[in-house]
Write a protein that holds these residues in place. Structure first.
Motif, PDB file in Angstrom:
ATOM      1  N   UNK A 203     -11.560 -42.797 -17.225  1.00 48.35           N
ATOM      2  CA  UNK A 203     -12.290 -43.630 -16.479  1.00 48.35           C
ATOM      3  C   UNK A 203     -12.533 -44.970 -16.370  1.00 48.35           C
ATOM      4  N   UNK A 204     -12.993 -45.767 -15.400  1.00 47.65           N
ATOM      5  CA  UNK A 204     -13.168 -47.213 -15.503  1.00 47.65           C
ATOM      6  C   UNK A 204     -14.307 -47.262 -14.659  1.00 47.65           C
ATOM      7  N   UNK A 205     -14.915 -48.760 -14.707  1.00 52.83           N
ATOM      8  CA  UNK A 205     -15.822 -49.171 -13.734  1.00 52.83           C
ATOM      9  C   UNK A 205     -17.437 -48.742 -13.995  1.00 52.83           C
ATOM     10  N   UNK A 206     -18.176 -48.954 -13.104  1.00 52.12           N
ATOM     11  CA  UNK A 206     -19.619 -48.875 -13.244  1.00 52.12           C
ATOM     12  C   UNK A 206     -19.936 -47.693 -13.261  1.00 52.12           C
ATOM     13  N   UNK A 207     -21.141 -47.157 -13.615  1.00 55.49           N
ATOM     14  CA  UNK A 207     -21.629 -45.597 -13.407  1.00 55.49           C
ATOM     15  C   UNK A 207     -21.988 -45.442 -11.927  1.00 55.49           C
ATOM     16  N   UNK A 208     -22.426 -44.272 -11.913  1.00 56.77           N
ATOM     17  CA  UNK A 208     -22.918 -43.863 -10.407  1.00 56.77           C
ATOM     18  C   UNK A 208     -23.898 -44.539  -9.857  1.00 56.77           C
ATOM     19  N   UNK A 209     -23.997 -44.490  -8.720  1.00 52.36           N
ATOM     20  CA  UNK A 209     -25.192 -45.010  -8.045  1.00 52.36           C
ATOM     21  C   UNK A 209     -26.201 -43.907  -7.204  1.00 52.36           C
ATOM     22  N   UNK A 210     -25.719 -42.813  -7.509  1.00 57.76           N
ATOM     23  CA  UNK A 210     -26.714 -41.685  -7.046  1.00 57.76           C
ATOM     24  C   UNK A 210     -26.620 -40.399  -7.883  1.00 57.76           C
ATOM     25  N   UNK A 211     -27.839 -39.767  -7.569  1.00 62.89           N
ATOM     26  CA  UNK A 211     -27.683 -38.526  -8.628  1.00 62.89           C
ATOM     27  C   UNK A 211     -28.346 -37.365  -8.030  1.00 62.89           C
ATOM     28  N   UNK A 212     -27.763 -36.412  -8.082  1.00 59.81           N
ATOM     29  CA  UNK A 212     -28.534 -35.050  -7.506  1.00 59.81           C
ATOM     30  C   UNK A 212     -29.620 -34.681  -8.135  1.00 59.81           C
ATOM     31  N   UNK A 213     -30.976 -34.626  -7.610  1.00 60.12           N
ATOM     32  CA  UNK A 213     -32.135 -34.103  -8.256  1.00 60.12           C
ATOM     33  C   UNK A 213     -32.224 -32.536  -8.149  1.00 60.12           C
ATOM     34  N   UNK A 214     -31.823 -32.091  -7.065  1.00 60.58           N
ATOM     35  CA  UNK A 214     -31.968 -30.753  -6.902  1.00 60.58           C
ATOM     36  C   UNK A 214     -31.135 -30.245  -5.825  1.00 60.58           C
ATOM     37  N   UNK A 215     -30.785 -28.967  -5.695  1.00 60.32           N
ATOM     38  CA  UNK A 215     -29.983 -28.340  -4.706  1.00 60.32           C
ATOM     39  C   UNK A 215     -31.205 -27.303  -3.988  1.00 60.32           C
TER      40      UNK A 215
ATOM     41  N   UNK B 131     -35.888 -40.436  -2.919  1.00 62.78           N
ATOM     42  CA  UNK B 131     -34.949 -39.318  -2.698  1.00 62.78           C
ATOM     43  C   UNK B 131     -34.759 -38.660  -1.277  1.00 62.78           C
ATOM     44  N   UNK B 132     -33.492 -38.364  -0.805  1.00 63.87           N
ATOM     45  CA  UNK B 132     -33.196 -37.942   0.573  1.00 63.87           C
ATOM     46  C   UNK B 132     -32.445 -36.673   0.431  1.00 63.87           C
ATOM     47  N   UNK B 133     -32.743 -35.751   1.329  1.00 62.67           N
ATOM     48  CA  UNK B 133     -32.102 -34.745   1.384  1.00 62.67           C
ATOM     49  C   UNK B 133     -30.970 -34.688   2.561  1.00 62.67           C
ATOM     50  N   UNK B 134     -29.830 -34.141   1.916  1.00 61.83           N
ATOM     51  CA  UNK B 134     -28.740 -34.052   2.743  1.00 61.83           C
ATOM     52  C   UNK B 134     -27.829 -32.679   2.613  1.00 61.83           C
ATOM     53  N   UNK B 135     -27.284 -32.371   3.593  1.00 64.74           N
ATOM     54  CA  UNK B 135     -26.549 -30.997   3.849  1.00 64.74           C
ATOM     55  C   UNK B 135     -25.320 -31.480   2.909  1.00 64.74           C
ATOM     56  N   UNK B 136     -25.019 -30.225   2.297  1.00 60.90           N
ATOM     57  CA  UNK B 136     -23.884 -30.051   1.342  1.00 60.90           C
ATOM     58  C   UNK B 136     -23.395 -28.770   1.379  1.00 60.90           C
ATOM     59  N   UNK B 144     -30.795 -32.621  -2.890  1.00 62.43           N
ATOM     60  CA  UNK B 144     -31.604 -33.804  -2.882  1.00 62.43           C
ATOM     61  C   UNK B 144     -31.094 -34.808  -3.891  1.00 62.43           C
ATOM     62  N   UNK B 145     -30.940 -36.288  -2.913  1.00 65.79           N
ATOM     63  CA  UNK B 145     -30.331 -37.170  -3.791  1.00 65.79           C
ATOM     64  C   UNK B 145     -30.878 -38.297  -4.066  1.00 65.79           C
ATOM     65  N   UNK B 146     -30.937 -38.986  -5.267  1.00 67.69           N
ATOM     66  CA  UNK B 146     -31.989 -39.922  -5.756  1.00 67.69           C
ATOM     67  C   UNK B 146     -31.141 -41.351  -5.410  1.00 67.69           C
ATOM     68  N   UNK B 147     -31.518 -42.407  -4.603  1.00 66.64           N
ATOM     69  CA  UNK B 147     -30.770 -43.398  -4.361  1.00 66.64           C
ATOM     70  C   UNK B 147     -31.016 -44.432  -5.315  1.00 66.64           C
ATOM     71  N   UNK B 148     -30.314 -44.911  -6.271  1.00 69.57           N
ATOM     72  CA  UNK B 148     -30.666 -45.520  -7.396  1.00 69.57           C
ATOM     73  C   UNK B 148     -30.741 -46.984  -7.346  1.00 69.57           C
TER      74      UNK B 148
END
Ligand SMILES: Cc1cc2nc3c(=O)[nH]c(=O)nc-3n(C[C@H](O)[C@H](O)[C@H](O)COP(=O)(O)OP(=O)(O)OC[C@H]3O[C@@H](n4cnc5c(N)ncnc54)[C@H](O)[C@@H]3O)c2cc1C
Ligand SMILES: Cc1cc2nc3c(=O)[nH]c(=O)nc-3n(C[C@H](O)[C@H](O)[C@H](O)COP(=O)(O)OP(=O)(O)OC[C@H]3O[C@@H](n4cnc5c(N)ncnc54)[C@H](O)[C@@H]3O)c2cc1C
Lengths: 246, 325
Positions: A203-215, B131-136, B144-148
């Motif tokens: 891979x190349x480039x910058x790291x991700x801008x969003x992360x999943x905290x929870x489902x 943090x926002x909740x989105x449909x997946x 629940x996605x963290x916008x960094x």
């Protein structure tokens, strides 16, 4: 014409979705992965356009770890000429878009095709990001795609209708029905796919801008209230007085 | 620092989904102790834009450039990016529509913003994270996605936020220009073809939907679906096999590989309830299922059900709706 078709590796549409006990990850146990259904339109249409022109190449691209290779091979069996796998977990849409843009630029692809959206993360965003990263138009979602020389005519779905859009190569389009009838691999395709080139790149480039905290899973339904067919009209009263939706 | 809301208009009116977006933006602004400004795109009237005050918008920017009446991806992106710079917006809220998502994804790259699409709830901002909740998983789950990033873009799913409404409040409408040039309109569509709506309701915007499956037996029977839809003021939809064999147009196909709807009321007629179909409709508030097979899987996902023949039940329902009014 050089086609780049981006495919995402997603749980089969019949999958019952569950998560790990901490709700931090999708539970892959026993899950069958398939090519994202919308990406099959992109792949088949690229092959059709190549065949119609009588020349050109179709390259499939996936950003994923080694476990996606069976579906990359499937795409080769359907008729792609070669494949590239960017060896990384797809961290988020921007990360994936960066990888696709870098490959597209380096390989000077003319037509970059994707599916409308992935059926797992439902982002509907990678195509727009790739177009912007490359400074070229994106047409999303496209229901029809024809090529004449370097000019493409597409039908783009809008709420309540469609737009006819004309763009010159290079461009990005995300595909959906009724663009074509997705092909399935035949025996000969499966045989030849084994020896077609599959390149693995870092891979190349910058790291991700969003992360999943929870489902989370949607709340369970209370259970159905049945109304006898003879007194069907009572349903309407319930919808008005009890559910209050009409 | 402010919140910028992108409001889509057509035929002079603000779209219903954009009223929801405006209300969402105003509530985010209130959460963050700032105000919400809107930038309007499409054909709008000043009076209707001023009415966005009812959703909590304080100011509306509008560029009267005539070529902006139709969606042009590049031009819209530049327009909104310019407005965002002028307003020093940290958060941009738009609809998760074919316009909003197309513009949002380009903007996220241009403005180095983190993007969340298909968002269904207001953000949680406690604990220093956004943090926002989105449909997946196509309606089967949420994430629940963290916008960094410092800047954030949120595309709000239709019918998941109730538009607040404070009658009588008005927003200031300010003219605005992004100094667009011909080059910005290079990707303009050559033609726009709208569906024949003939008094019908548009499926993506509908809050009631009557949908038919293979149990309807053939396109010649769709008058039963249409009659009930008309009586209710609902849009019509169908299952995938129905559009695959051209009984109904493709834009009516709902499900995992069609469009996702989340109306207040979804009435399924002669549809078995396959998992791929449910994925597209299970965020509907109330689901009604009419099927002659008591074992049809759809009943498990339903709030109300009638075990019976659609050809017998549908006319009774239509008659009962007509009796209401
Ligand atoms: C282990 C794992 C962890 C993840 N963690 C996160 C996370 O923390 N945060 C987060 O936001 N997402 C996460 N994802 C989601 C993942 O990053 C998605 O693949 C990515 O976000 C793109 O999905 P989308 O729905 O946004 O794509 P869309 O914009 O809906 O996809 C449009 C099209 O882009 C193409 N495309 C999409 N993905 C790929 C790909 N990987 N390779 C090639 N083409 C592709 C396809 O043609 C697709 O039809 C994770 C995924 C995995 C497998
Ligand atoms: C990759 C993939 C993606 C898919 N995506 C979608 C999608 O997005 N959307 C979708 O809808 N499907 C999708 N499908 C197809 C899905 O699996 C089902 O085949 C489809 O939803 C069935 O449609 P149906 O319910 O109309 O027909 P059927 O399953 O044939 O059901 C007909 C129903 O009508 C009932 N019935 C018959 N006669 C009467 C009568 N007179 N009165 C009352 N009831 C009656 C029957 O009891 C039955 O339950 C997908 C499949 C795959 C493999």
């Amino acid at each position: 014409m050089k086609f780049l078709v981006c495919i995402s590796n997603v749980p089969d549409t019949t999958t019952k979705i569950t998560f790990t006990p901490d709700n931090k990850e999708f539970n892959k146990t026993g899950v069958q992965f398939v090519i994202n259904p919308w990406d099959e339109y992109a792949l088949t249409r690229a092959i059709e356009l190549k065949e119609a022109a009588g020349n050109g190449t179709v390259t499939v691209l996936n950003v994923g770890e080694a476990d996606t290779e069976p579906n990359i091979r499937k795409a080769l069996a359907i008729g792609a000429d070669d494949a590239i796998r960017v060896n990384a977990a797809p961290q988020d849409a921007y990360f994936v878009a960066e990888q696709i843009a870098a490959i597209a630029k380096e390989g000077a692809y003319d037509v970059i095709l994707m599916g409308k959206e992935s059926i797992d993360y439902n982002g509907f965003q990678v195509h727009g990001m790739v177009g912007e990263l490359l400074g070229i138009p994106t047409v999303a979602p496209a229901m029809k795609l024809d090529l004449s020389g370097n000019t493409a005519t597409l039908e783009r779905e809008i709420e309540g209708g469609k737009e006819i859009v004309t763009v010159n190569t290079p461009f990005v389009a995300s595909c959906q029905q009724p663009m074509c009838e997705p092909r399935i691999p035949n025996m000969r395709g499966i045989m030849t796919a084994r020896t077609k080139p599959l390149k693995v790149v870092p891979p190349v480039g910058e790291p991700a801008r969003t992360t999943v905290a929870e489902f989370a899973l949607p709340p369970k339904k209370q259970g159905v209230k049945l109304i006898p067919a003879e007194s069907a009209g009572d349903l309407i009263k319930l919808l008005r007085n009890e559910a209050k939706v009409i | 620092m402010s919140v910028l809301v992108v409001v889509e208009c057509a035929d002079g009116e603000v779209k219903k989904s954009s009223l929801e977006v405006a209300s969402y933006g105003a509530q985010v602004a209130a959460q963050l102790g700032t105000t919400a400004t809107a930038i309007a795109v499409g054909e709008a009237t000043e009076a209707n834009l001023a009415k966005l005050g009812e959703q909590g918008i304080t100011k509306v920017l509008y560029d009267a450039e005539p070529r902006l009446k139709e969606f042009v991806n590049n031009a819209y992106t530049k327009l909104i990016a310019t407005a965002s710079e002028q307003e020093q917006a940290k958060i941009i809220v738009l609809a998760n529509s074919n316009i909003g998502a197309a513009v949002g994804s380009r903007l996220s790259v241009r403005l180095k913003a983190s993007l969340a699409t298909n968002v269904v709830e207001l953000p949680k901002t406690d604990g220093g994270q956004f943090v926002v909740r989105r449909g997946a998983f196509s309606g089967k789950a949420f994430s629940d996605v963290v916008l960094g990033s410092d800047r954030k873009i949120i595309a709000v799913k239709k019918n998941s936020i109730e538009a607040k409404h404070e009658a009588g409040k008005t927003a200031e409408v300010a003219s605005f220009t992004a100094q667009l040039s011909d080059a910005d309109f290079a990707d303009a569509p050559t033609q726009v073809v709208m569906q024949d709506q003939a008094g019908g309701v548009l499926l993506p915007e509908a809050d009631k939907v009557v949908s038919g499956g293979r149990g309807m037996k053939g396109p010649e029977n769709w008058n039963l679906i249409e009659d009930l839809a008309k009586a209710l003021g609902a849009a019509t939809a169908c299952s995938k096999p129905v559009s695959d064999v051209d009984w109904r147009p493709h834009h009516e196909h709902v499900g995992q590989t069609g469009i996702t709807v989340s109306p207040n009321l979804y009435i399924a007629c002669g549809i078995s309830g396959a998992i791929q179909h449910l994925a597209g409709v299970n965020s509907s508030k109330v689901i009604v299922v009419i099927n002659k097979d008591p074992e049809a899987p759809f009943f498990k996902a339903a709030d109300y059900g009638i075990v019976g023949d659609v050809f017998d039940v549908l006319p009774k329902l239509t008659a009962a709706v007509k009796e209401l009014s």
